[in-house]
Design a protein around this motif. Structure first.
Motif, PDB file in Angstrom:
ATOM      1  N   VAL A 183     -10.038  -7.224  19.176  1.00  0.00           N
ATOM      2  CA  VAL A 183     -10.725  -6.020  19.661  1.00  0.00           C
ATOM      3  C   VAL A 183      -9.914  -4.746  19.481  1.00  0.00           C
ATOM      4  O   VAL A 183     -10.318  -3.678  19.954  1.00  0.00           O
ATOM      5  N   THR A 212     -15.069 -12.481  22.067  1.00  0.00           N
ATOM      6  CA  THR A 212     -14.632 -11.430  21.139  1.00  0.00           C
ATOM      7  C   THR A 212     -14.700 -11.854  19.673  1.00  0.00           C
ATOM      8  O   THR A 212     -14.443 -11.032  18.794  1.00  0.00           O
ATOM      9  N   THR A 219     -11.938  -5.050  27.058  1.00  0.00           N
ATOM     10  CA  THR A 219     -11.629  -6.488  27.074  1.00  0.00           C
ATOM     11  C   THR A 219     -10.133  -6.729  27.203  1.00  0.00           C
ATOM     12  O   THR A 219      -9.703  -7.722  27.802  1.00  0.00           O
TER      13      THR A 219
END
Length: 439
Positions: free
Chosen positions: A153, A221, A11
């Motif tokens: 993340v 996320t 990501t």
């Protein structure tokens, strides 16, 4: 699992590519701004530029400022307006995304950014150009939101590499964007009187591509179970509190954090603010320095940004992204030391060799300080408040950039570039000494 075995979450690379597209569009205008203001001086259909010039004539005569330096002053006001709007938007973006998720808020920002470039393309007068910058500034919460996503993340060991990628995105924007903007402008001058329309149209294309790419490929996320439970209206109340400058510096909306951690966070925030306040003054007035003192055209300024950007990219890609977490503060301190001689070199430069020496040190310092300070700040706060912490941090930066350019532009306008930059070099001693002593 060792830090070497940990990989950066995919990501992060989606965010990185989104930022590259955004910053390419954003930097197209950088080498064009002095020429754009000169353009509106002579081609403003509603006369706003002339009206503003008349309003400052008394002070211009009082300090003995040359009339052609008025563009420096107007540019400073616009730069400050743009960043002030970021200052207002960042805590709102961060806080709201903590409640409803990152993706819908990011998409809203990207739509606003694309709209600002449409307004730029249509800006046949100075008032429309200011409106375009207004829309762009209020929509520019995407950078702080990108940092929050990376914090979502990342682990302790991969966070530094993720934040370094943000720096690399900025570097790539500075490497390529100004050259493209200058190249399109020079080409368009031979084809049409509205030479800035072609760069503006390309900015629209990049912003639209960014919007489509992010919408299609980004996956949320911040899952619902990890989102803040305070509700959207309470989040907006907190955001309003963050516009209170005293409370902003106190990080008052970051709760459930140890008192000692709050003190450290406040030190980081204050150091970052003072550093960016002074730094942004040189950064913003640089194109006016080269335009008025060294008589650079747009393409020469584009190449100047290329040198700055390539230096930052090499530093961040080859060095900063490999810094171990325990070395983050040390890197920030070294970068803060380096910014001082860079200001001195630019201030005393009477030829391009001294100027470029100062800019080389300037780029190296920037590559070290901004990612390192961001990583230091991102280590504080719970998962539910990462967006708030990074929103505050980004707001402090935006506030610094809101006041820095106008102070530097007024100083440049009234006493010249040399005294302005040398004074800045002395004032830059405070951030580095404070960080060393208190953190």
């Amino acid at each position: 699992m060792s830090s070497k075995a940990e990989k950066v979450n995919p990501t992060v690379y989606i965010v990185f590519l989104s930022l590259v597209l955004d910053l390419l569009a954003f930097t197209l205008i950088l080498p064009l701004l002095p020429s754009l203001l000169d353009h509106y001086k002579h081609n403003d259909s509603i006369g706003l530029y002339s009206w503003l010039s008349g309003k400052i004539q008394f002070f211009q005569e009082l300090v003995g400022a040359p009339e052609h330096y008025n563009s420096v002053l107007f540019g400073g006001f616009m730069g400050s307006m743009f960043s002030f709007l970021q200052f207002v938007a960042s805590p709102i973006v961060g806080g709201v995304s903590d409640v409803i998720g990152r993706k819908p808020v990011m998409i809203t920002c990207l739509v606003g950014i694309a709209s600002s470039y449409v307004m730029w393309a249509l800006s046949s007068n100075f008032a429309l150009f200011i409106l375009a910058r207004f829309i762009g500034g209020i929509s520019k919460g995407n950078v702080s939101l990108s940092m929050a996503i990376i914090a979502d993340v990342s682990t302790v060991h991969t966070k530094g590499r993720g934040m370094a990628l943000v720096g690399i995105a900025f570097s790539l924007g500075f490497i390529i964007g100004p050259l493209i903007g200058a190249g399109f402008a020079i080409w368009a001058k031979t084809k049409t009187g509205n030479w800035f329309v072609v760069p503006a149209i390309f900015a629209i294309f990049l912003a639209t591509a960014d919007l489509l790419f992010f919408t299609l490929y980004f996956k949320e996320t911040l899952p619902k179970e990890k989102r803040s439970k305070i509700g959207i209206w309470k989040s907006l109340d907190n955001a309003k509190a963050l516009i209170n400058i005293k409370e902003l510096f106190r990080f008052s909306t970051v709760t459930n954090i140890k008192p000692d951690d709050v003190k450290k966070l406040r030190v980081i925030g204050l150091v970052y603010f003072v550093y960016l306040f002074i730094y942004s003054g040189l950064e913003f007035t640089l194109t006016f320095l080269t335009h008025h003192v060294f008589h650079y055209n747009s393409m020469q300024q584009g190449w100047m940004f290329f040198v700055i950007g390539i230096t930052m990219a090499l530093m961040q890609g080859g060095y900063v992204r490999r810094i171990k977490p325990e070395k983050t503060k040390q890197t920030a301190v070294l970068g803060l030391w380096l910014i001082i001689p860079s200001f001195i070199c630019v201030g005393i430069a009477n030829n391009i060799y001294v100027l470029y020496l100062g800019l080389l040190i300037f780029a190296i310092s920037t590559a070290m300080v901004v990612p390192s300070m961001t990583v230091l700040a991102s280590n504080f706060g719970s998962e539910q408040q990462k967006g708030t912490v990074m929103g505050i941090f980004r707001s402090l930066g935006a506030l610094a950039r809101a006041v820095g350019p106008i102070f530097a532009s007024i100083a440049f306008w009234s006493v010249g570039s040399t005294l302005t930059y040398l004074t800045g070099s002395v004032l830059l001693l405070w951030p580095v000494l404070t960080l060393k002593r208190n953190f």
